[in-house]
Motif scaffolding. Structure first.
Motif, PDB file in Angstrom:
ATOM      1  N   ARG A 158       0.849  -1.337   0.090  1.00  0.00           N
ATOM      2  CA  ARG A 158      -0.070   0.249  -0.082  1.00  0.00           C
ATOM      3  C   ARG A 158       0.757   1.278  -0.129  1.00  0.00           C
ATOM      4  NH1 ARG A 158      -5.222   2.241   1.886  1.00  0.00           N
ATOM      5  NH2 ARG A 158      -5.928  -0.052   2.060  1.00  0.00           N
ATOM      6  N   ARG A 159       1.924   1.324   0.852  1.00  0.00           N
ATOM      7  CA  ARG A 159       2.626   2.567   1.040  1.00  0.00           C
ATOM      8  C   ARG A 159       4.199   2.410   1.447  1.00  0.00           C
ATOM      9  NH1 ARG A 159       3.308   2.985   6.169  1.00  0.00           N
ATOM     10  NH2 ARG A 159       1.611   2.129   7.668  1.00  0.00           N
ATOM     11  N   ILE A 160       4.962   3.477   1.517  1.00  0.00           N
ATOM     12  CA  ILE A 160       6.147   3.376   2.196  1.00  0.00           C
ATOM     13  C   ILE A 160       6.013   3.293   3.519  1.00  0.00           C
ATOM     14  CG2 ILE A 160       6.687   5.696   2.021  1.00  0.00           C
ATOM     15  CD1 ILE A 160       9.527   4.994   1.122  1.00  0.00           C
ATOM     16  N   ASP A 161       6.905   2.443   4.342  1.00  0.00           N
ATOM     17  CA  ASP A 161       6.842   2.634   5.465  1.00  0.00           C
ATOM     18  C   ASP A 161       8.087   3.110   6.566  1.00  0.00           C
ATOM     19  OD1 ASP A 161       5.029   1.116   7.971  1.00  0.00           O
ATOM     20  OD2 ASP A 161       7.012   1.031   8.612  1.00  0.00           O
ATOM     21  N   HIS A 162       9.307   2.587   6.415  1.00  0.00           N
ATOM     22  CA  HIS A 162      10.370   3.086   7.360  1.00  0.00           C
ATOM     23  C   HIS A 162      11.506   2.877   6.409  1.00  0.00           C
ATOM     24  CE1 HIS A 162      10.097  -1.012   8.637  1.00  0.00           C
ATOM     25  NE2 HIS A 162      11.365  -1.100   8.447  1.00  0.00           N
ATOM     26  N   HIS A 227      17.813  -1.651   5.176  1.00  0.00           N
ATOM     27  CA  HIS A 227      16.859  -1.833   4.071  1.00  0.00           C
ATOM     28  C   HIS A 227      15.746  -0.574   4.149  1.00  0.00           C
ATOM     29  CE1 HIS A 227      15.232  -3.061   8.200  1.00  0.00           C
ATOM     30  NE2 HIS A 227      13.942  -2.618   7.771  1.00  0.00           N
ATOM     31  N   LEU A 228      15.123  -0.686   3.220  1.00  0.00           N
ATOM     32  CA  LEU A 228      13.865   0.349   3.074  1.00  0.00           C
ATOM     33  C   LEU A 228      12.766  -0.791   3.137  1.00  0.00           C
ATOM     34  CD1 LEU A 228      12.742   1.506  -0.498  1.00  0.00           C
ATOM     35  CD2 LEU A 228      14.894   0.200  -0.263  1.00  0.00           C
ATOM     36  N   SER A 229      11.293  -0.093   3.389  1.00  0.00           N
ATOM     37  CA  SER A 229      10.426  -0.870   3.846  1.00  0.00           C
ATOM     38  C   SER A 229       8.991  -0.503   3.092  1.00  0.00           C
ATOM     39  CB  SER A 229      10.064  -0.988   5.148  1.00  0.00           C
ATOM     40  OG  SER A 229       8.952  -1.658   5.636  1.00  0.00           O
ATOM     41  N   TYR A 230       8.302  -1.305   2.645  1.00  0.00           N
ATOM     42  CA  TYR A 230       6.882  -1.019   2.267  1.00  0.00           C
ATOM     43  C   TYR A 230       6.039  -1.715   3.060  1.00  0.00           C
ATOM     44  CZ  TYR A 230       8.102   2.012  -1.731  1.00  0.00           C
ATOM     45  OH  TYR A 230       8.444   3.244  -2.546  1.00  0.00           O
ATOM     46  N   TRP A 231       4.668  -1.395   3.348  1.00  0.00           N
ATOM     47  CA  TRP A 231       3.856  -1.649   4.169  1.00  0.00           C
ATOM     48  C   TRP A 231       2.479  -2.455   3.302  1.00  0.00           C
ATOM     49  CZ3 TRP A 231      -1.391  -0.563   5.720  1.00  0.00           C
ATOM     50  CH2 TRP A 231      -1.562  -1.217   7.069  1.00  0.00           C
ATOM     51  N   SER A 232       2.116  -3.278   3.911  1.00  0.00           N
ATOM     52  CA  SER A 232       0.806  -3.798   3.278  1.00  0.00           C
ATOM     53  C   SER A 232      -0.275  -3.866   4.330  1.00  0.00           C
ATOM     54  CB  SER A 232       1.057  -5.342   2.969  1.00  0.00           C
ATOM     55  OG  SER A 232       2.088  -5.183   1.349  1.00  0.00           O
ATOM     56  N   ASP A 233      -1.416  -4.374   3.995  1.00  0.00           N
ATOM     57  CA  ASP A 233      -2.485  -4.055   4.934  1.00  0.00           C
ATOM     58  C   ASP A 233      -2.436  -5.319   6.033  1.00  0.00           C
ATOM     59  OD1 ASP A 233      -3.570  -1.995   3.674  1.00  0.00           O
ATOM     60  OD2 ASP A 233      -4.958  -2.851   2.576  1.00  0.00           O
ATOM     61  N   ASN A 234      -2.222  -6.518   5.672  1.00  0.00           N
ATOM     62  CA  ASN A 234      -2.253  -7.489   6.682  1.00  0.00           C
ATOM     63  C   ASN A 234      -1.422  -8.894   6.517  1.00  0.00           C
ATOM     64  OD1 ASN A 234      -3.785  -9.485   4.564  1.00  0.00           O
ATOM     65  ND2 ASN A 234      -5.386  -7.782   5.019  1.00  0.00           N
ATOM     66  N   ALA A 235      -1.606  -9.626   7.377  1.00  0.00           N
ATOM     67  CA  ALA A 235      -0.570 -10.904   7.305  1.00  0.00           C
ATOM     68  C   ALA A 235      -0.646 -11.577   6.412  1.00  0.00           C
ATOM     69  CB  ALA A 235      -0.601 -11.675   8.602  1.00  0.00           C
ATOM     70  N   GLN A 236      -2.091 -11.780   5.569  1.00  0.00           N
ATOM     71  CA  GLN A 236      -2.201 -12.616   4.330  1.00  0.00           C
ATOM     72  C   GLN A 236      -1.396 -11.789   3.155  1.00  0.00           C
ATOM     73  OE1 GLN A 236      -3.815 -15.453   3.954  1.00  0.00           O
ATOM     74  NE2 GLN A 236      -3.049 -15.466   1.865  1.00  0.00           N
ATOM     75  N   ASP A 237      -1.186 -10.680   3.125  1.00  0.00           N
ATOM     76  CA  ASP A 237      -0.453  -9.831   2.146  1.00  0.00           C
ATOM     77  C   ASP A 237       0.941 -10.429   1.864  1.00  0.00           C
ATOM     78  OD1 ASP A 237      -2.853  -8.438   1.516  1.00  0.00           O
ATOM     79  OD2 ASP A 237      -2.315  -6.833   2.476  1.00  0.00           O
ATOM     80  N   ILE A 238       1.389 -10.691   3.447  1.00  0.00           N
ATOM     81  CA  ILE A 238       2.741 -10.906   3.665  1.00  0.00           C
ATOM     82  C   ILE A 238       2.956 -12.605   2.769  1.00  0.00           C
ATOM     83  CG2 ILE A 238       4.845 -11.487   5.066  1.00  0.00           C
ATOM     84  CD1 ILE A 238       4.032  -8.524   4.263  1.00  0.00           C
ATOM     85  N   LEU A 239       2.264 -13.517   3.199  1.00  0.00           N
ATOM     86  CA  LEU A 239       2.004 -14.652   2.880  1.00  0.00           C
ATOM     87  C   LEU A 239       2.046 -14.582   1.126  1.00  0.00           C
ATOM     88  CD1 LEU A 239       0.082 -16.498   5.336  1.00  0.00           C
ATOM     89  CD2 LEU A 239       2.252 -16.307   5.313  1.00  0.00           C
ATOM     90  N   MET A 264       4.726  -8.373  11.227  1.00  0.00           N
ATOM     91  CA  MET A 264       5.277  -9.399  10.154  1.00  0.00           C
ATOM     92  C   MET A 264       5.986  -9.001   9.092  1.00  0.00           C
ATOM     93  SD  MET A 264       2.006 -11.967   9.716  1.00  0.00           S
ATOM     94  CE  MET A 264       3.245 -12.981   8.612  1.00  0.00           C
ATOM     95  N   TYR A 265       7.288  -9.707   8.555  1.00  0.00           N
ATOM     96  CA  TYR A 265       8.056  -9.113   7.624  1.00  0.00           C
ATOM     97  C   TYR A 265       8.460 -10.389   6.777  1.00  0.00           C
ATOM     98  CZ  TYR A 265      11.155 -11.923  10.486  1.00  0.00           C
ATOM     99  OH  TYR A 265      11.921 -13.039  11.210  1.00  0.00           O
ATOM    100  N   ILE A 266       8.849  -9.911   5.554  1.00  0.00           N
ATOM    101  CA  ILE A 266       9.700 -10.667   4.703  1.00  0.00           C
ATOM    102  C   ILE A 266      10.854  -9.676   4.179  1.00  0.00           C
ATOM    103  CG2 ILE A 266       9.834 -11.571   2.162  1.00  0.00           C
ATOM    104  CD1 ILE A 266       7.340 -12.969   2.622  1.00  0.00           C
ATOM    105  N   TYR A 267      12.201 -10.111   4.113  1.00  0.00           N
ATOM    106  CA  TYR A 267      13.254  -9.570   3.512  1.00  0.00           C
ATOM    107  C   TYR A 267      13.696 -10.160   2.134  1.00  0.00           C
ATOM    108  CZ  TYR A 267      13.834  -7.488   8.346  1.00  0.00           C
ATOM    109  OH  TYR A 267      13.647  -6.853   9.410  1.00  0.00           O
ATOM    110  N   LEU A 277      14.800  -4.816   0.800  1.00  0.00           N
ATOM    111  CA  LEU A 277      13.542  -4.503   0.652  1.00  0.00           C
ATOM    112  C   LEU A 277      12.807  -5.236   1.795  1.00  0.00           C
ATOM    113  CD1 LEU A 277      10.921  -2.726  -0.137  1.00  0.00           C
ATOM    114  CD2 LEU A 277      10.421  -4.710  -1.695  1.00  0.00           C
ATOM    115  N   GLU A 278      12.202  -4.574   2.962  1.00  0.00           N
ATOM    116  CA  GLU A 278      11.374  -5.181   3.744  1.00  0.00           C
ATOM    117  C   GLU A 278      10.048  -5.195   3.670  1.00  0.00           C
ATOM    118  OE1 GLU A 278      10.788  -5.947   8.716  1.00  0.00           O
ATOM    119  OE2 GLU A 278      11.365  -3.941   7.996  1.00  0.00           O
ATOM    120  N   LEU A 279       9.344  -6.246   3.281  1.00  0.00           N
ATOM    121  CA  LEU A 279       7.873  -6.174   3.158  1.00  0.00           C
ATOM    122  C   LEU A 279       7.283  -6.462   4.509  1.00  0.00           C
ATOM    123  CD1 LEU A 279       7.841  -8.353   0.328  1.00  0.00           C
ATOM    124  CD2 LEU A 279       7.404  -5.948   0.172  1.00  0.00           C
ATOM    125  N   PHE A 280       6.260  -5.388   4.730  1.00  0.00           N
ATOM    126  CA  PHE A 280       6.179  -5.151   6.216  1.00  0.00           C
ATOM    127  C   PHE A 280       4.530  -5.136   6.645  1.00  0.00           C
ATOM    128  CE2 PHE A 280       6.317  -2.184  10.146  1.00  0.00           C
ATOM    129  CZ  PHE A 280       7.528  -2.894  10.762  1.00  0.00           C
TER     130      PHE A 280
END
Length: 334
Positions: A158-162, A227-239, A264-267, A277-280
């Motif tokens: 959805r957006r940049i995070d950190h 790393h830089l990180s982008y944020w997703s809405d929920n845990a299912q998005d990370i899976l 929750m994360y994936i690198y 990139l961290e997906l967060f």
């Protein structure tokens, strides 16, 4: 840009963007556009400006080709237009060299300032930024409060995070500067067995961290980015992201859940530049004005870094960094 005397302390509103240079532009664009699913706003003078489907500003990531993989600067949006001049005054009073950046130097962006942290990390502060609609009307969401259609391609955060930056010097010098000069608040931190600061998670928003600072004597320089990180809405998005990465044959670390931040994360590493990139997703927010920073000790960090899931940072390749700055322009300020 005219300097003005600040009457109230200037403030940073949020993380704005990361300016990335890559040695393989084709691979980096494929990764960030097709695999991650960022949308391209435009390309100007060889610089590709990207953002996530929920980012309103002109860009949250820019990518251009260069002789080495590095982050040219990390940019922050101020709360008020006058904060740009006020930050310039405050920083100069602290003997920090400030460069004025005229509107249009970076596509979509107004007047800005650039300067270095005591570590040599390059920062930028701006206020004015265009908020263009989707370049292709077919990609535009019917929702007036969302620039693009969600899930149009790739992982689709959805957006940049950190951002997470590293130094081989004293991390507390950076965190003190962030707090005293830029108004960040310490949210959680790691204390080493010798009583020093090992890492700090700081924010200017309700997030646990807009920036993390890691002190690591093993990394290449005093001004690195982990790393830089982008944020997703929920845990299912990370899976779902794990499925997409696996299907592309791209290695990654995770999924897992941090103890610090509770997210929750994936690198995953960009194959073009080597930036991580961290997906967060998930995590907690801080609304308490009297928040007391949470201290973690070294023997607690197994849970601090990874509460459950695949452990992050356990292999040498998990710790690689690329430069996010340069030697100080005024070495006397070290």
């Amino acid at each position: 840009m005219e300097n003005v005397r600040y009457e109230i302390l200037p403030e940073i509103a949020k993380l704005g963007h990361v300016a990335l240079e890559t040695t393989d532009l084709e691979k980096s664009l494929w990764f960030f556009e097709e695999v991650v699913g960022l949308e391209k706003t435009e390309t100007v003078d060889g610089v590709h400006y990207l953002r996530a489907w929920g980012d309103f500003d002109h860009h949250t990531l820019s990518i251009k080709e260069g002789p080495e993989a590095r982050v040219d600067h990390i940019a922050w949006k101020a709360k008020r237009r006058e904060d740009i001049g006020n930050f310039a005054n405050l920083l100069r009073e602290a003997d920090v060299e400030v460069e004025e950046v005229k509107a249009g130097t970076e596509a979509g962006q107004g007047d800005a300032i650039r300067f270095q942290l005591p570590s040599g990390h390059n920062f930028e502060i701006y206020f004015d930024m265009e908020k263009p609609a989707a370049a292709d009307p077919k990609h535009k969401s019917i929702l007036k409060n969302q620039p693009y259609k969600a899930w149009r391609k790739g992982i689709s955060p959805r957006r940049i995070d950190h951002v997470n930056i590293g130094t081989n010097t004293d991390a507390s010098v950076i965190t003190d500067f962030l707090q005293e000069k830029l108004g960040f608040k310490m949210r959680e931190y790691l204390k080493t067995p010798d009583g020093n600061l090992g890492a700090g998670w700081l924010s200017v928003t309700n997030l646990v961290h807009d920036i993390a600072v890691m002190g690591r004597p093993d990394i290449k320089s005093s001004h690195e980015i982990h790393h830089l990180s982008y944020w997703s809405d929920n845990a299912q998005d990370i899976l779902r992201a794990a499925d997409i990465l696996a299907d592309q044959g791209i290695p990654f670390v995770g999924p897992g859940k941090h103890g610090i931040s509770q997210a929750m994360y994936i690198y995953v590493v960009d194959p073009g530049s080597g930036v991580r990139l961290e997906l967060f997703s998930n995590g907690y927010l801080i609304f308490e004005p009297d928040w007391e920073p949470i201290e973690w000790k070294a023997d607690e960090m197994a849970a601090g870094f990874t509460f459950w899931g695949e452990q992050s940072g356990m292999k040498p390749e998990d710790l690689t960094t690329i430069s996010a700055g340069e030697p100080l322009k005024s070495p006397k300020k070290v």
